[in-house]
Design a protein around this motif. Structure first.
Motif, PDB file in Angstrom:
ATOM      1  N   GLY A 160      46.524  -8.919  45.171  1.00 41.86           N
ATOM      2  CA  GLY A 160      45.292  -9.712  45.278  1.00 41.86           C
ATOM      3  C   GLY A 160      45.215 -10.823  44.237  1.00 41.86           C
ATOM      4  O   GLY A 160      44.884 -11.971  44.576  1.00 41.86           O
ATOM      5  N   PRO A 161      45.524 -10.521  42.962  1.00 35.26           N
ATOM      6  CA  PRO A 161      45.421 -11.570  41.942  1.00 35.26           C
ATOM      7  C   PRO A 161      46.310 -12.785  42.208  1.00 35.26           C
ATOM      8  O   PRO A 161      46.046 -13.876  41.721  1.00 35.26           O
ATOM      9  N   GLU A 162      47.369 -12.596  43.017  1.00 39.13           N
ATOM     10  CA  GLU A 162      48.252 -13.728  43.368  1.00 39.13           C
ATOM     11  C   GLU A 162      47.756 -14.474  44.600  1.00 39.13           C
ATOM     12  O   GLU A 162      48.445 -15.356  45.111  1.00 39.13           O
ATOM     13  N   GLY A 163      46.629 -14.053  45.160  1.00 40.35           N
ATOM     14  CA  GLY A 163      46.101 -14.747  46.332  1.00 40.35           C
ATOM     15  C   GLY A 163      46.506 -14.143  47.661  1.00 40.35           C
ATOM     16  O   GLY A 163      46.224 -14.717  48.715  1.00 40.35           O
ATOM     17  N   PHE A 164      47.154 -12.978  47.624  1.00 41.33           N
ATOM     18  CA  PHE A 164      47.498 -12.306  48.883  1.00 41.33           C
ATOM     19  C   PHE A 164      46.256 -11.634  49.463  1.00 41.33           C
ATOM     20  O   PHE A 164      45.336 -11.248  48.728  1.00 41.33           O
ATOM     21  N   ILE A 165      46.254 -11.473  50.786  1.00 44.22           N
ATOM     22  CA  ILE A 165      45.233 -10.652  51.453  1.00 44.22           C
ATOM     23  C   ILE A 165      45.981  -9.549  52.198  1.00 44.22           C
ATOM     24  O   ILE A 165      46.753  -9.829  53.122  1.00 44.22           O
ATOM     25  N   CYS A 166      45.774  -8.305  51.760  1.00 40.62           N
ATOM     26  CA  CYS A 166      46.425  -7.147  52.399  1.00 40.62           C
ATOM     27  C   CYS A 166      45.363  -6.385  53.173  1.00 40.62           C
ATOM     28  O   CYS A 166      44.381  -5.936  52.573  1.00 40.62           O
ATOM     29  N   ALA A 167      45.548  -6.255  54.473  1.00 40.99           N
ATOM     30  CA  ALA A 167      44.518  -5.599  55.285  1.00 40.99           C
ATOM     31  C   ALA A 167      45.133  -4.534  56.181  1.00 40.99           C
ATOM     32  O   ALA A 167      46.271  -4.676  56.658  1.00 40.99           O
ATOM     33  N   LEU A 168      44.353  -3.473  56.405  1.00 37.50           N
ATOM     34  CA  LEU A 168      44.741  -2.393  57.309  1.00 37.50           C
ATOM     35  C   LEU A 168      43.979  -2.587  58.599  1.00 37.50           C
ATOM     36  O   LEU A 168      42.752  -2.764  58.569  1.00 37.50           O
ATOM     37  N   LEU A 169      44.676  -2.589  59.735  1.00 40.38           N
ATOM     38  CA  LEU A 169      43.995  -2.797  61.013  1.00 40.38           C
ATOM     39  C   LEU A 169      44.098  -1.564  61.891  1.00 40.38           C
ATOM     40  O   LEU A 169      45.165  -0.943  61.998  1.00 40.38           O
ATOM     41  N   ASP A 170      42.975  -1.228  62.533  1.00 47.93           N
ATOM     42  CA  ASP A 170      42.965  -0.179  63.562  1.00 47.93           C
ATOM     43  C   ASP A 170      43.023  -0.880  64.918  1.00 47.93           C
ATOM     44  O   ASP A 170      42.071  -1.581  65.290  1.00 47.93           O
ATOM     45  N   PRO A 171      44.121  -0.724  65.671  1.00 47.64           N
ATOM     46  CA  PRO A 171      44.238  -1.464  66.942  1.00 47.64           C
ATOM     47  C   PRO A 171      43.443  -0.886  68.096  1.00 47.64           C
ATOM     48  O   PRO A 171      43.474  -1.430  69.199  1.00 47.64           O
ATOM     49  N   GLY A 172      42.706   0.220  67.849  1.00 48.65           N
ATOM     50  CA  GLY A 172      42.048   0.904  68.967  1.00 48.65           C
ATOM     51  C   GLY A 172      43.053   1.794  69.682  1.00 48.65           C
ATOM     52  O   GLY A 172      44.187   1.975  69.223  1.00 48.65           O
ATOM     53  N   TRP A 173      42.613   2.359  70.806  1.00 45.28           N
ATOM     54  CA  TRP A 173      43.513   3.226  71.592  1.00 45.28           C
ATOM     55  C   TRP A 173      44.072   2.374  72.726  1.00 45.28           C
ATOM     56  O   TRP A 173      43.324   1.938  73.616  1.00 45.28           O
ATOM     57  N   VAL A 174      45.382   2.119  72.692  1.00 42.69           N
ATOM     58  CA  VAL A 174      45.968   1.066  73.526  1.00 42.69           C
ATOM     59  C   VAL A 174      47.065   1.619  74.438  1.00 42.69           C
ATOM     60  O   VAL A 174      47.871   2.456  74.021  1.00 42.69           O
TER      61      VAL A 174
END
Ligand SMILES: NC(=O)c1ccc[n+]([C@@H]2O[C@H](COP(=O)([O-])OP(=O)(O)OC[C@H]3O[C@@H](n4cnc5c(N)ncnc54)[C@H](OP(=O)(O)O)[C@@H]3O)[C@@H](O)[C@H]2O)c1
Length: 219
Positions: A160-174
């Motif tokens: 984060g301090p370097e400007g990255f955005i790390c996100a966890l995504l739930d794609p739903g039931w696909v």
């Protein structure tokens, strides 16, 4: 145009991500398992080395597996061998891939790192019993997705301090080979919504676990 690096793009959600980002004009780097096995550090590093000095805007750690055999999913039948491929693919894989691809993302303008998680990994959303499959279903898979959430949090704090955005995504039931024919969503629907979430990611989303509708999924 931006560049996407995505794992596990031979089928399922990965293939649909590639189709939609390509249609939008992005440059795509999408190794299949034959090009780069996410559980094998040598194969990851060899693949990334061949890319040279490219810049990657968005990294999507999509490759995953769900082993539904009793050895990985039923108390009484567990074996280490039954559990290991799921943990190696869903947890260690994203850690190794992110580590190897990081210098490329550092060169990119967007600096977004996405990890595909699952509501089955959410402790607060029902722990072991929130899929209709019963508390004893998918032990190794659930544990792997809870663990990948922790991986995402650790990456968020480090990067984060370097400007990255790390996100966890739930794609739903696909409806993919993993999700099965009864699943609620088509890959087209799920990926279109995830692309919208990814496009809207901001610094305040670093370390968040996010649903298809942009809502926070409880840990
Ligand atoms: N579908 C759902 O309902 C759902 C729900 C929640 C979360 N997810 C998550 O979303 C992601 C994509 O799922 P999906 O439904 O598209 O699954 P899928 O249809 O089973 O596709 C998974 C992809 O990952 C690849 N892969 C597996 N192990 C690999 C390895 N060691 N190295 C490289 N590639 C590997 C597979 O390649 P091969 O073809 O070579 O096996 C395949 O292309 C996964 O992380 C999954 O846990 C899916």
């Amino acid at each position: 145009m931006p560049t996407l690096f995505i794992t596990g793009a031979a089928g399922g959600l990965g293939l649909e991500f590639v189709r939609q980002y390509r249609e939008a004009g992005w440059t795509i780097i999408a190794p299949t398992r034959a090009d780069m096995d996410v559980t094998d550090r040598n194969s990851i590093e060899a693949y990334v080395a061949k890319l040279g000095d490219v810049a990657v805007d968005v990294l999507i750690n999509n490759a995953g597996m769900r082993n539904a055999t009793p050895q990985a999913s039923q108390l009484g039948a567990f074996t280490a061998e039954g559990w290991m491929p799921t943990l190696a693919t869903n947890v260690i894989g994203p850690a190794l891939v992110t580590q190897a691809v990081l210098p490329l993302v550092r060169r990119g303008a967007q600096k977004k790192i996405v990890l595909l998680s699952s509501r089955l990994g959410s402790l607060a959303a029902g722990g072991g019993g929130n899929s209709g499959g019963g508390a004893s279903s998918y032990y190794a898979y659930r544990v792997s997705k809870t663990a990948v959430n922790q991986l995402g949090r650790c990456l968020a704090i480090d990067l984060g301090p370097e400007g990255f955005i790390c996100a966890l995504l739930d794609p739903g039931w696909v409806r993919t080979p993993m999700g099965g024919a009864q699943a609620a969503l088509t890959p087209e629907e799920s990926v279109a919504k995830m692309r919208k979430v990814i496009a809207g990611l901001e610094a305040t989303d670093n370390g968040r676990f996010i649903s298809l509708d942009g809502e926070t999924v409880p840990w």
